[in-house]
Design a protein around this motif. Sequence first.
Motif, short mmCIF file in Angstrom:
data_model
loop_
_atom_site.label_atom_id
_atom_site.label_comp_id
_atom_site.label_asym_id
_atom_site.label_seq_id
_atom_site.Cartn_x
_atom_site.Cartn_y
_atom_site.Cartn_z
N ALA A 90 0.90 -1.26 0.06
CA ALA A 90 0.20 0.07 0.01
C ALA A 90 0.92 1.29 -0.06
O ALA A 90 0.60 2.12 -0.61
CB ALA A 90 -0.92 0.22 1.14
N ALA A 91 1.94 1.25 0.92
CA ALA A 91 3.00 2.30 0.72
C ALA A 91 3.37 2.60 -0.41
O ALA A 91 3.76 3.72 -1.15
CB ALA A 91 3.90 2.11 1.76
N ASP A 92 3.86 1.55 -1.02
CA ASP A 92 4.52 1.76 -2.59
C ASP A 92 3.44 2.24 -3.58
O ASP A 92 3.73 3.13 -4.33
CB ASP A 92 4.91 0.20 -3.04
CG ASP A 92 6.30 -0.14 -2.23
OD1 ASP A 92 6.93 0.40 -1.89
OD2 ASP A 92 6.32 -1.31 -2.24
N ALA A 93 2.34 1.95 -3.31
CA ALA A 93 1.13 2.31 -4.30
C ALA A 93 1.27 3.66 -4.07
O ALA A 93 0.91 4.61 -5.15
CB ALA A 93 0.09 1.63 -3.97
N TYR A 94 0.92 4.27 -3.04
CA TYR A 94 0.89 5.78 -2.64
C TYR A 94 1.99 6.64 -2.91
O TYR A 94 1.71 7.74 -3.26
CB TYR A 94 0.23 5.79 -1.07
CG TYR A 94 -1.33 5.57 -0.91
CD1 TYR A 94 -2.15 6.97 -1.36
CD2 TYR A 94 -1.81 4.53 -0.57
CE1 TYR A 94 -3.56 6.74 -1.11
CE2 TYR A 94 -3.20 4.23 -0.66
CZ TYR A 94 -4.08 5.52 -0.77
OH TYR A 94 -5.49 5.36 -0.53
N GLU A 95 3.06 5.99 -2.73
CA GLU A 95 4.14 6.77 -3.21
C GLU A 95 4.39 6.85 -4.53
O GLU A 95 4.68 8.04 -5.23
CB GLU A 95 5.52 5.91 -2.97
CG GLU A 95 5.69 6.15 -1.38
CD GLU A 95 6.74 5.39 -0.88
OE1 GLU A 95 7.27 5.36 0.55
OE2 GLU A 95 7.40 4.41 -1.73
#
Length: 214
Positions: free
Chosen positions: A132-137
């Motif tokens: 999820a963090a990768d996607a939002y970055e």
Amino acid sequence: MPVDEIKPTRAGLLIVRRRLALAERVHRLLSMKLDGMMLELVRLTDEAAEERRALEEKYAGAREMAAVAAMMEGATGVLLAALSVEAEPSYTAGHRNIFGVRLPALEPVMVRKTLDQRGYGILGTSSVIDDAADAYEDLLEAIIVTAEREGGVKHLLDDIEKTRRRVNALEFKIIPELTDTRRLIEDRRDEMERQEWTRLRRIKKIKAKRGSGL
């Protein structure tokens, strides 16, 4: 000196000719600039449309990954992981020059983070948080890129409109007025020269008659 105040003299004619040559040269340069900006606008518009489509896809993907993370870790777990990040993502704003137009140049700062920089640790969370963090970055980077493209389009549109007004003013007002003034001065000077030639001829005839009478 306003055009209507220029006297029909040789000096006045030179002034008008210089102004007309300058106006024509500026018109050519601005027309070339306008053509170049139009081509750049087409390119930027295409890129902005593509970035916008990519942004919408990444937004949908990030929302989906956040939903999966909330389902696996709970909404509280996702919130705690998000609050663990100390360095907030940002960007630096600069400019790049295209045909004399200052277009925005945005550079991401602390958008992409390592696991250590995220702060929530890798033992207390599952991989879905990382996903999820990768996607939002990815989403944040896409937002910055899209903002740069769309800001460039707006700046170009504004400058294209200003340049088009200047080109039209030169083409339909200033150059025609200077051309008419040059023509009027040339006609006036031709008339003055004919009158002067007639006067000199008359004086010559008078002198010739007086000379023959002696």
